[in-house]
Design an enzyme around this catalytic site. Structure first.
Site, PDB file in Angstrom:
ATOM      1  N   ASP A 288     -27.798  23.604 -56.540  1.00 35.07           N
ATOM      2  CA  ASP A 288     -27.199  22.683 -56.142  1.00 35.07           C
ATOM      3  C   ASP A 288     -27.619  21.099 -54.782  1.00 35.07           C
ATOM      4  O   ASP A 288     -27.887  19.979 -55.383  1.00 35.07           O
ATOM      5  CB  ASP A 288     -26.108  23.147 -54.880  1.00 35.07           C
TER       6      ASP A 288
ATOM      7  N   ARG B 289     -20.656  19.803 -58.826  1.00 33.61           N
ATOM      8  CA  ARG B 289     -21.501  18.927 -58.587  1.00 33.61           C
ATOM      9  C   ARG B 289     -20.974  17.089 -58.888  1.00 33.61           C
ATOM     10  O   ARG B 289     -21.295  15.868 -58.130  1.00 33.61           O
ATOM     11  CB  ARG B 289     -23.016  19.385 -58.664  1.00 33.61           C
TER      12      ARG B 289
ATOM     13  N   SER C  96     -21.935  34.278 -49.935  1.00 35.83           N
ATOM     14  CA  SER C  96     -22.021  33.319 -49.692  1.00 35.83           C
ATOM     15  C   SER C  96     -21.271  32.686 -51.021  1.00 35.83           C
ATOM     16  O   SER C  96     -21.082  33.308 -52.246  1.00 35.83           O
ATOM     17  CB  SER C  96     -22.993  32.781 -50.684  1.00 35.83           C
TER      18      SER C  96
ATOM     19  N   ASP D 212     -20.298  24.613 -41.342  1.00 32.20           N
ATOM     20  CA  ASP D 212     -21.832  23.353 -41.533  1.00 32.20           C
ATOM     21  C   ASP D 212     -21.903  22.091 -41.489  1.00 32.20           C
ATOM     22  O   ASP D 212     -22.435  21.697 -41.009  1.00 32.20           O
ATOM     23  CB  ASP D 212     -23.046  24.277 -42.943  1.00 32.20           C
TER      24      ASP D 212
END
Length: 397
Positions: free
Chosen positions: A124, A95, A175, A14
């Protein structure tokens, strides 16, 4: 001058496709930034070269494992941070680490836009963009999957057409997001919340139902910081890594929960965080020994709010920073040793020792010679219960 975009780059399909996709959609040059927070996988130099081969004009990689452990995981340990009393903020902590490197790269390369690979349904996207706005208020944010409808099928077609050096095989049914603090698994058959997890989804933890010898460990803390395992000095990163291995071998740290996402939906999540759960369990018990009652009671309220802020992407917010100061102050006396037995999916505390202990054997003992003056208890109770007694007389009269 050509506009520049800094892209949070993982090395996967991706984000590799996103390099060319962003260039086509915006006409901008793309700088790829990959941050190692202990997720494992490919070598950083391999990832850097792939980003360049996929069309990035610059590619940066950062080994941030120690930074992640010291500046993000450690505050969570000091805060005993468990979102909804269960989730040790595995993804939420990584993050802001990544965001810090993205914003620094944007400043270095003169970029005005930061891009990430998040969808529009998850937490996220908020964590990335709220963090970016806090550190770089003038930066714009884009998310190709969300903003340009870059679906998986389109990404594969784009990669094949452009002959990108990236595998385009069928995606895993799950995922997965992982780092040194833990691993998150979602989607696939797990989206039916009646389906039980299967052993195949786990990597950090062994099956806790399998018979094996118990493992005893002593974790030493200084002012809330894990500093030794079984008497041998460790960094925070080493403490997490060693307990990932030892607690993981005992099946500790598996969490299966339906979680309240920030965007308003409930989501089924499976986590495994053996080192995080072992360290937080030990830290909580040492606080029970060393932290004064009223401070401990109030800290539990702060811990919940701190965890919610971090989960919601508010790592760099004024309230989060202020609560950090409180939590650090509350950890000033959290020094000592905790002995735990790791076995059967549980980390069980079996011993506590601290020079900062508030536990007084002579006050606590029920044997002859205790120093607690029981004659004062009756008067204390009378005064303590007085307001309720007065109200009871009114209500019953």
């Amino acid at each position: 001058m050509t506009e520049r975009v800094v892209l949070a780059y993982s090395g996967g399909l991706d984000t590799s496709v996103a390099i060319g996709w962003i260039a086509e959609e915006t006409g901008a040059e793309v700088i790829a930034v990959a941050v190692d927070v202990g997720q494992g996988g490919e070598d950083l130099d391999v990832i850097r070269k792939r980003a360049l081969a996929c069309g990035a004009v610059e590619a940066e990689v950062a080994d941030a494992k120690d930074e992640f452990a010291d500046e993000y995981c450690l505050p969570a340990i000091k805060a005993n941070a468990l979102y909804m009393d269960r989730y040790p903020l595995v993804s939420a902590l990584s993050r802001p680490t990544i965001v810090k490197h993205l914003v620094a790269a944007a400043d270095k390369h003169g970029a005005s836009i930061v891009a990430h690979g998040c969808t529009g349904k998850g937490n996220d996207q908020v964590r990335f963009e709220a963090g970016i706005q806090a550190l770089g208020p003038d930066l714009k944010c884009i998310a190709p999957v969300r903003d340009y409808a870059m679906t998986r099928d389109k990404a594969i077609a784009f990669a094949e057409k452009a002959d990108l050096p990236i595998a385009t095989s069928k995606k895993s049914p799950y995922s997965i997001d992982q780092n040194v603090f833990g691993r998150a698994i979602e989607t696939g058959f797990l989206e039916d919340i009646w389906n039980a997890p299967i052993e195949d989804i786990y990597e950090y933890t062994a099956n806790p139902a399998v018979a094996r010898e118990a493992d005893e460990v002593v974790i030493s803390f200084k002012e809330g910081v894990p500093v030794a395992i079984d008497g041998k000095p460790v960094t925070v990163l080493q403490a997490i890594q060693q307990l990932n291995e030892r607690a993981g071998a005992q099946g500790i740290g598996r969490i299966d929960m339906v979680e309240d996402r920030l965007v308003g939906i409930k989501s089924r999540e499976v986590y495994e965080a053996p080192g995080a759960i072992a360290l937080i369990t030990a830290h909580q018990e040492l606080e029970n020994v060393t932290v004064e009652r009223e401070l401990a009671r109030y800290k539990r309220q702060v811990e919940q709010r701190w965890g919610e802020l971090v989960y919601d992407g508010q790592w760099f917010s004024p309230l989060k920073r202020a609560l950090d100061g409180f939590i650090n102050e509350a950890n000033q006396h959290v020094t000592g040793d905790i002995r735990m037995t790791l076995h059967g999916g549980r980390a069980v505390v079996t011993g506590r020792k601290s020079a900062e202990s508030l536990y007084d054997f002579n006050l606590a003992t029920y044997d002859t010679g205790d120093t607690f003056d029981q004659s004062k208890a009756q008067g204390f109770i009378d005064i303590f219960a007085l307001s309720s007694k007065i109200a009871a007389k009114r209500d019953l009269g």
